[in-house]
Design a protein around this motif. Structure first.
Motif, mmCIF file in Angstrom:
data_model
loop_
_atom_site.group_PDB
_atom_site.id
_atom_site.type_symbol
_atom_site.label_atom_id
_atom_site.label_comp_id
_atom_site.label_asym_id
_atom_site.label_seq_id
_atom_site.Cartn_x
_atom_site.Cartn_y
_atom_site.Cartn_z
ATOM 1 N N CYS A 17 1.217 -8.370 -5.426
ATOM 2 C CA CYS A 17 -0.220 -8.212 -5.209
ATOM 3 C C CYS A 17 -0.703 -6.819 -5.575
ATOM 4 C CB CYS A 17 -0.592 -8.523 -3.754
ATOM 5 S SG CYS A 17 0.261 -7.483 -2.555
ATOM 6 N N LEU A 18 0.139 -5.990 -6.198
ATOM 7 C CA LEU A 18 -0.250 -4.646 -6.604
ATOM 8 C C LEU A 18 -0.404 -4.618 -8.116
ATOM 9 C CD1 LEU A 18 -0.853 -1.687 -6.064
ATOM 10 C CD2 LEU A 18 1.612 -1.242 -6.018
ATOM 11 N N ALA A 29 0.818 -1.212 0.000
ATOM 12 C CA ALA A 29 0.000 0.000 0.000
ATOM 13 C C ALA A 29 0.852 1.262 0.000
ATOM 14 C CB ALA A 29 -0.941 -0.011 1.207
ATOM 15 N N HIS A 88 6.081 -5.790 -5.838
ATOM 16 C CA HIS A 88 4.926 -6.267 -5.086
ATOM 17 C C HIS A 88 4.033 -7.095 -6.010
ATOM 18 C CE1 HIS A 88 6.109 -3.802 -1.726
ATOM 19 N NE2 HIS A 88 6.068 -2.706 -2.449
ATOM 20 N N LEU A 95 -5.142 -4.047 -4.733
ATOM 21 C CA LEU A 95 -4.345 -4.900 -3.862
ATOM 22 C C LEU A 95 -5.047 -6.245 -3.778
ATOM 23 C CD1 LEU A 95 -3.438 -2.411 -0.976
ATOM 24 C CD2 LEU A 95 -1.991 -3.158 -2.867
#
Length: 620
Positions: free
Chosen positions: A318-319, A78, A316, A333
């Motif tokens: 998951c981004l 995030a 990342h 996300l």
């Protein structure tokens, strides 16, 4: 200067400096990642279990100096969401931006436009650097090799061009007859694959540029293709609503993934681990497939128009960021569903009792930039360090986005998030000053482009230059062809071998009406004016008077009089040999001799000569 003009100039940022009216340019946004990287390297800790963790940044401006790069926070994706607008870059000649690609080292951003031009933007100050005509038609796709040594670009004509890092074009091949929509390298860079509107995929050998195989199976235009980062696996999306996985060795279609109800616009493997596959289409939904289960595990909702492109974060996993046809950019996300209050929460298939048959989890955006562009977003690309996202759109603008610094909250209520009217009502954007700042940014980009192209422009035609050396002007050269007004005389060319320069031609009106007695006096004093240039008799220059008999040239300084032109008798033709004109037996020179070449050095001698110069010494 009166008070009104002074206030007006201060309001618009203009003024007089040294008697010249100048405009004070606004400060350019600059993003330097050096301090955060150095801070992370100094305070880096091992990532094994139980190791002390770095203090989390708090929402206070005092923590700006302690910001870490995204790679330092693998468990906090995030923090890498690019919610802040940095800069908008646009060319002087505006065209739709179809492709944006960061160079492998991250110092520049490469954009490909609808006009076939490559534009390079600085990756720190985001100013213009250079522009070149790469293709004759619109550029549709571009990709860098994994070894960072080559760039491939494809256009609407089906042509693929090879580029070196210095943008030297070394090869061009005709890969398709229809527009090429996608191109991707193999993991070892020995091959690459293309997707075209002719509904086929083609695999080429990179070194030879030769087609090796053609993959057929789509029933309509192939819009996108990608090669797995570590495996021999291809994925393609087509206008027939199908996602196909291919074996590049045999050319066989392994499986077809269904789920989209409209044209596919982008298919992309996750670059870090390669276990996930993201797809998007014109059905306003993006899907994430798990290759281990061969099914979709996530449905990314939130777009109100077609999803035109997407990209994964470099670190990342998951981004995921998507761009829509309405100009919006959404960030998802995958480990946070962000379900709105009026929707039901779904669980991921991994947590269900039957993962194969469980419905896919619905995920909503973690952050929305609703007004990122005014027209469809065609391309997105992350900086190699993962702290800046670049976007190219049909509104002919390239924009840069980055994460918000600790304590910054105004960026979430700017006109890129809530629109110009709402931001003006809240006081976060001034319409008048905003338009003025945008106009100043455009003028700065135009000035940067003009400064960057100074070395690429040729001198004007009426500018005097040295022969054979374009761009070097003569000292004190008069570029005005009409010399009769001021009687300006051009400086003479420098003579070779330190010889005296030729005499300066006097202006018109110097020779007509000259008294013979004056001429004899000039002869006696050694100040004889030079004769007029050839062909000028009858144009105000009478022929020079004849020299007196027994004239002694040795009494005058050398170089004053040109040497007499020697009269060379024409060569006598010699008999030809064997009926071939120009061949004779005289090898020693003369009028009809043949210049014979000396023996060329052997390859071994040439190699030794090059090695003496310091070349070709290390063994390959």
């Amino acid at each position: 200067m009166d008070r009104h003009n002074w206030d007006q100039q201060n309001a618009y940022g203009t003024g007089f400096h040294d008697g010249v009216y100048q405009r004070k340019t606004s400060k350019r946004a600059v993003t330097d990642y050096g301090s955060s990287m150095v801070h992370w390297m100094r305070n880096r800790q091992p990532r094994y279990k139980g190791a002390p963790k770095v203090e989390i940044e708090r929402p206070s401006p005092s923590y700006i100096a302690h910001m870490m790069p995204p790679t330092a926070k693998p468990h906090n994706p995030a923090d890498a969401i690019p919610a802040k607008h940095l800069h908008s870059s646009l060319n002087k000649a505006r065209h739709a931006v179809n492709v944006v690609r960061w160079t492998p080292e991250g110092r520049r951003l490469l954009t490909g436009s609808y006009s076939g031009e490559f534009t390079l933007w600085n990756g720190t100050a985001f100013n213009f650097e250079t522009i070149m005509q790469a293709h004759d038609v619109a550029i549709r796709s571009a990709t860098y090799s994994h070894n960072e040594d080559w760039l491939l670009s494809a256009c609407n004509d089906g042509v693929i061009k090879y580029w070196q890092p210095n943008f030297n074009n070394v090869k061009a091949i005709q890969a398709h007859t229809d527009p090429i929509r996608g191109i991707s390298f193999s993991p070892n860079d020995s091959k690459f694959v293309t997707a075209s509107d002719d509904a086929t995929l083609k695999i080429f050998d990179f070194s030879g540029g030769v087609e090796e195989s053609t993959l057929t199976g789509h029933q309509w235009d192939a819009k996108t293709v990608d090669w797995h980062p570590t495996k021999g696996l291809l994925v393609s999306g087509s206008k027939d609503h199908q996602v196909k996985l291919w074996d590049p060795r045999t050319g066989r279609c392994l499986t077809t993934l269904h789920g989209h109800k409209n044209t596919l616009t982008k298919t992309l493997f996750e670059p870090s681990r390669g276990q996930l596959l993201a797809t998007c289409g014109r059905d306003q939904i993006a899907r994430v497939f798990d290759l281990r289960m061969m099914r979709d595990i996530c449905l990314l909702r939130g777009h109100e128009k077609e999803v035109s492109t997407l990209t994964w974060h470099p670190f990342h996993t998951c981004l995921l960021s998507t761009g829509g046809n309405d100009g919006s950019i959404f960030h998802y996300l995958l480990n946070e569903p962000n379900t709105p209050a009026n929707a039901t929460t779904s669980i991921p298939p991994y947590d269900s009792a039957d993962p194969k048959n469980a419905p896919a989890q619905t995920i909503y955006p973690a952050h929305r930039v609703q007004h990122a562009h005014d027209m469809p977003v065609w391309s997105l690309d992350w900086h190699p360090l993962g702290h800046i996202l670049a976007s190219g759109s049909n509104d002919r603008v390239t924009r840069f986005w980055t994460r918000a610094r600790p304590g910054e909250t105004e960026c979430f209520n700017d006109r890129w998030h809530i629109g110009s009217e709402a931001a003006e009502m809240q006081g976060t954007w001034d319409k008048r000053n905003g338009k003025r700042s945008m106009r100043e940014e455009e003028e700065m980009e135009i000035e940067d482009e003009a400064d960057g192209l100074v070395d690429q422009t040729m001198p004007s035609r009426n500018q005097a230059t040295l022969p054979g050396l374009p761009g070097l002007t003569l000292p004190n050269a008069n570029t005005n062809d009409d010399t009769s007004a001021g009687h300006q005389v051009r400086a003479p060319l420098p003579a070779p071998n330190n010889l005296p320069p030729p005499p300066i031609i006097p202006p018109p009106g110097g020779i007509p009406g000259m008294d013979p007695a004056k001429f004899a006096e000039l002869l006696a004093s050694g100040k004889l004016p030079p004769p007029p240039p050839p062909g000028m008799h009858g144009q105000g220059f009478p022929p020079p008077p004849p020299l007196p008999p027994n004239f002694d040239f040795s009494k005058f300084p050398p170089g004053l009089f040109p040497p007499p032109i020697p009269i060379i008798a024409p060569p006598t033709p010699e008999p030809n040999r064997d009926g071939l004109p120009g061949l004779n037996d005289n090898a020693g020179g003369g009028a009809g001799s043949i210049r014979r070449r000396g023996p060329l050095p052997s390859q071994q001698e040439s190699l030794k000569m090059e090695q003496q110069r310091g070349k070709y010494r290390p063994v390959r």
